[in-house]
Design an enzyme around this catalytic site. Structure first.
Site, mmCIF file in Angstrom:
data_model
loop_
_atom_site.group_PDB
_atom_site.id
_atom_site.type_symbol
_atom_site.label_atom_id
_atom_site.label_comp_id
_atom_site.label_asym_id
_atom_site.label_seq_id
_atom_site.Cartn_x
_atom_site.Cartn_y
_atom_site.Cartn_z
ATOM 1 N N CYS A 172 0.962 -1.678 -0.213
ATOM 2 C CA CYS A 172 -0.166 -0.046 -0.503
ATOM 3 C C CYS A 172 0.834 0.971 0.193
ATOM 4 O O CYS A 172 0.667 2.836 -0.289
ATOM 5 C CB CYS A 172 -1.084 0.538 1.326
ATOM 6 S SG CYS A 172 -1.565 -1.500 0.898
ATOM 7 N N GLY A 204 -14.371 -7.034 -2.807
ATOM 8 C CA GLY A 204 -14.473 -6.775 -1.834
ATOM 9 C C GLY A 204 -12.797 -6.860 -1.651
ATOM 10 O O GLY A 204 -11.896 -6.678 -2.229
ATOM 11 N N CYS A 226 -13.805 0.787 7.798
ATOM 12 C CA CYS A 226 -12.782 0.238 6.517
ATOM 13 C C CYS A 226 -12.715 0.826 5.297
ATOM 14 O O CYS A 226 -13.739 0.709 4.706
ATOM 15 C CB CYS A 226 -13.137 -1.494 5.669
ATOM 16 S SG CYS A 226 -13.580 -2.290 7.598
ATOM 17 N N CYS A 227 -11.290 0.997 4.404
ATOM 18 C CA CYS A 227 -11.265 1.576 3.268
ATOM 19 C C CYS A 227 -12.129 0.796 2.043
ATOM 20 O O CYS A 227 -11.805 -0.385 2.447
ATOM 21 C CB CYS A 227 -10.116 1.767 2.816
ATOM 22 S SG CYS A 227 -8.588 0.785 3.032
#
Length: 394
Positions: A82, A115, A212-213
């Site tokens: 990330c 997802g 939550c992103c």
């Protein structure tokens, strides 16, 4: 001696949900063109390019950058989880600072699937096996996505140490939506109440779904150059990368058996310390921050890791409103990963773009008044952390 590195141009495209974006190569090219147009230069003047992405085949960077032209320059593909976008920027800045080139391009993009994140290769050890094994030892195995277990566990650790309340984490998501409402590039711009955040489906620890992103598609880019290059080509390069650090894990990540450290708290603290020293400033000198809020729990612990507030005081920092407009330092005016979205390879460069716009006074309704110093924090488990100081000059 290293040279000052100016951010000559930035660009990004609106982030979108999976399935609603252009293909990765189109997104990357579009963002890179926007950065070149913002700088006011032609691609032919770029001497090196760094392309960041996580989910894609080899040389996807060339596929995106070739749309700009076939100039034969080095194109380096970057994957640092990330923290990929900021790692690409780190390399581009380093090339200019060292004198290897006068002008470099960093672009990040991601075309994601719906997802939770999943492994691609199941016939070899996972790069995160050390982290996964230790997390299992500390808190067992659960049905939640692994990343949510990691960062939710970090939130639990903070709660156990300092008595932090679940409602405090929810306030971060409320703030994120409030900020994103003024960002046309953000995925989620509808406001949320604290009750809506807390009542959304529980994921793990203090985390609910709205903390939550989301998986996101998008791209962002930056053109960096030397002062001599900017002067020669008449560029209005009034923002510099004053200091930058990229850190990886140390023994404390695994030896202290603390979920906060497993998700990068010590990497963050080390990188922040390095850039403050290099820039000759302290956290009290920063007016605006874009930090890695992949989960509300990570934003909360990162306040302390970056030194924005002393250890154990993040809850008070939030309750006092010191993390938003009218407070001590505005964090994630873009809406952050929670609301702007998190296309992994693009995130770090989108943070860069937001800070450059803030320091130029071009952030519209999101503008932080009097912003002259901005701090960026981009974290990747596995691990990498990039912290950068941007400064308005002239």
């Amino acid at each position: 001696m290293t040279r000052k590195v100016h951010v000559a141009g930035v660009g990004m495209i609106p982030f979108t949900k999976p399935g609603k974006s252009e293909n990765y190569n189109v997104m990357g090219e579009t963002a890179a063109r926007a950065a070149l147009d913002d700088a006011g230069i032609d691609y032919s003047l770029v001497q090196q390019a760094y392309a960041g992405y996580v989910y894609g085949d080899s040389t996807a960077g060339q596929a995106a950058i070739y749309g700009l032209g076939l100039t034969g320059i080095p194109v380096i593909n970057v994957n640092n989880n990330c923290a990929t976008g900021s790692s690409a920027l780190f390399l581009a800045r380093q090339a200019v600072a060292s004198g290897a080139v006068e002008c470099a391009l960093a672009v990040g993009f991601e075309q994601m699937k719906p997802g939770a994140l999943k492994r691609v290769w199941d016939d070899r050890p996972a790069p995160m096996y050390r982290f996964d094994d230790l997390m299992t030892e500390i808190q067992g195995v659960h049905d939640a996505p692994r990343a949510a277990q990691m960062f939710g566990g970090a939130g639990l650790s903070h709660m156990e140490k300092y008595g932090t309340k679940p409602e405090t984490f929810a306030k971060i998501s409320v703030k994120a939506r409030k900020h994103a409402a003024n960002n046309p590039n953000a995925v989620f711009r509808d406001l949320l109440t604290e009750e809506q955040v807390l009542e959304s489906p529980h994921i793990f620890g203090p985390l609910t779904r709205y903390q939550c992103c989301p998986p996101t598609c998008g791209a962002a880019a930056a053109v960096v150059c030397s002062e001599e290059f900017a002067r020669k080509h008449g560029l209005a390069a009034d923002v510099v990368i004053e200091a930058q650090a990229l850190t990886t894990d140390t023994p404390s990540t695994f030896e202290d058996r603390d979920m906060m450290k497993i998700v990068g708290y010590d990497m963050t603290a080390a990188a922040a310390s390095q850039v403050y020293e290099a820039a000759g400033i302290g956290p009290e000198d920063v007016q605006v921050v874009e930090l890695h809020d992949c989960f509300s729990a990570n934003e909360l612990i990162t306040y302390e890791g970056l030194g924005l507030t002393p250890e154990g005081t993040a809850e008070k920092f939030i309750l006092d409103g010191d993390n938003t407009y009218g407070g001590r330092v505005v964090t994630n005016p873009s809406g952050g990963l929670l609301s702007k979205g998190h296309p992994l390879g693009a995130t770090g460069l989108a943070q860069c773009a937001e800070l450059v716009w803030q320091l130029r006074g071009q952030a519209g309704k999101r503008q932080v008044e009097g912003a002259r110093i901005g701090l960026q924090h981009n974290l990747g488990l596995g691990g990498a952390c990039v912290v950068s100081i941007f400064k308005k000059v002239g």
